[in-house]
Scaffold this active site. Structure first.
Site, short mmCIF file in Angstrom:
data_model
loop_
_atom_site.label_atom_id
_atom_site.label_comp_id
_atom_site.label_asym_id
_atom_site.label_seq_id
_atom_site.Cartn_x
_atom_site.Cartn_y
_atom_site.Cartn_z
N GLY A 3 0.78 -0.97 -0.04
CA GLY A 3 -0.05 -0.10 0.09
C GLY A 3 0.82 1.06 0.06
O GLY A 3 2.09 1.19 0.56
N CYS A 4 0.31 2.35 -0.41
CA CYS A 4 1.12 3.51 -0.58
C CYS A 4 1.56 4.06 0.59
O CYS A 4 2.92 4.50 0.77
CB CYS A 4 0.59 4.71 -1.50
SG CYS A 4 -1.27 5.09 -0.88
N HIS A 5 0.68 4.29 1.62
CA HIS A 5 0.81 4.63 2.88
C HIS A 5 1.98 3.66 3.68
O HIS A 5 2.89 4.23 4.35
CB HIS A 5 -0.34 4.66 3.88
CG HIS A 5 -1.40 5.59 3.25
ND1 HIS A 5 -1.39 6.89 3.32
CD2 HIS A 5 -2.63 5.33 2.60
CE1 HIS A 5 -2.49 7.52 2.76
NE2 HIS A 5 -3.48 6.50 2.37
N ALA A 6 1.71 2.30 3.33
CA ALA A 6 2.42 1.30 4.09
C ALA A 6 3.90 1.53 3.72
O ALA A 6 4.96 1.46 4.47
CB ALA A 6 1.90 0.01 3.87
N GLY B 228 5.65 4.17 2.43
CA GLY B 228 6.09 5.40 3.05
C GLY B 228 6.56 5.08 4.58
O GLY B 228 7.69 5.43 5.08
#
Length: 318
Positions: A115-118, A120
């Protein structure tokens, strides 16, 4: 030799981006399905089993269905949903994660895109967990702001056609503190507790910042400074093309502000660190559609097919 690639879910945001990134590559033959046939299981099954590599850009349930339709044991699969990110039979798609992760991806037929948040959070925190700066019992606190393109076609339409006064500039969401990326954050970092994580959508299309907060007194190693972490990050991500460690914040910031869009249309992820006497803030900047989604998927594809890893991917010039 051309590799046959099929994007199951090619009409969604991530699928469209992958198609765009692959359509002019000479070594790739894109297999396509008409939008009217996207729910035709027979046609999908035929394409899924005739490809060398399949991207799944679907909701979790549909991704699992597509995997069940694959009978050809030679088909490699890259899944962009959350369906398999904590599954021990799938390899997590951050090649930079550890010294062995790239080889795991290369030798696997089942890879899941983070996931994108993950992405980062994990890229910023993995070196700290690995080097025992952070205990596995540590309760991470993180906030993220991302462009509205991550919300799919409906959200994109709302922002592009809506009234700014109604939509607003920044909207926190998942305020039940149960965001769908939390399981993979906990699993991949091998933490005892899931982070406290609050994401938000900004009134910009693309780009993101993932911001982690640390109290120095709560770290496993005491008296850790920004300079200590810079050295640690530079050693950990030495020679990684897509991970950049920022050393001079004065040059990096725009008049004291951090622009979430400066890595757009690249596969770069930049880490910057800020501190005072008691606290540290670590920020990952990336493109939510790049290293946070389609770019990460293409990077993994390149590795799995034995191609140059950076082929078709841009690096930020900031």
């Amino acid at each position: 030799m051309k590799f046959k690639v099929f994007v199951d879910g090619q009409h969604g945001t991530t699928g469209l981006k992958i198609h765009e990134m692959l359509e002019n590559r000479d070594e790739i033959e894109l297999l396509t399905i008409a939008e009217k046939d996207k729910k035709n299981i027979k046609k999908r099954k035929e394409l899924l089993n005739s490809a060398d590599l399949v991207f799944l850009c679907l909701p979790d349930v549909a991704s699992k269905e597509s995997v069940s339709l694959i009978e050809n044991e030679n088909v490699k699969v890259i899944d962009a949903s959350t369906a398999f990110r904590t599954d021990k039979n799938w390899v997590y798609g951050i090649p930079e994660l550890t010294s062995k992760q790239r080889d795991k991806i290369k030798n696997s037929k089942r890879v899941c895109v983070p996931g994108c948040h993950a992405s980062g959070l994990i890229v910023a925190m993995k070196p700290l967990v690995k080097n025992k700066i952070i205990s596995k019992k540590h309760k991470l606190i993180c906030h993220s702001i991302t462009g509205f393109s991550g919300g799919g076609s409906s959200m994109i339409s709302d922002y592009e056609n809506g009234d700014f006064e109604i939509i607003g500039g920044q909207r926190p969401y998942a305020l039940n503190l149960n965001h769908k990326h939390l399981p993979e954050m906990k699993h991949v970092l091998k933490l005892k507790k899931a982070p406290i994580f609050t994401p938000s959508v900004g009134n910009f299309k693309q780009g993101m910042l993932v911001i982690s907060y640390l109290e120095k007194e709560n770290l496993k190693k005491k008296n850790v400074s920004k300079d200590d972490l810079l050295k640690l990050y530079k050693d950990y991500y030495n020679n990684e093309l897509f991970i950049k460690i920022i050393e001079n914040n004065d040059e990096y910031l725009d008049n004291g502000f951090l622009n979430p869009m400066k890595c757009n249309n690249t596969n770069s992820l930049e880490i910057s660190i800020y501190e005072n006497e008691t606290d540290l803030v670590i920020i990952s900047r990336l493109d939510n559609l790049g290293k946070g989604a389609s770019g990460a998927a293409i990077q993994c594809m390149n590795i799995m097919l034995g191609l140059e890893e950076r082929k078709g991917l841009n690096i930020a010039k900031n």
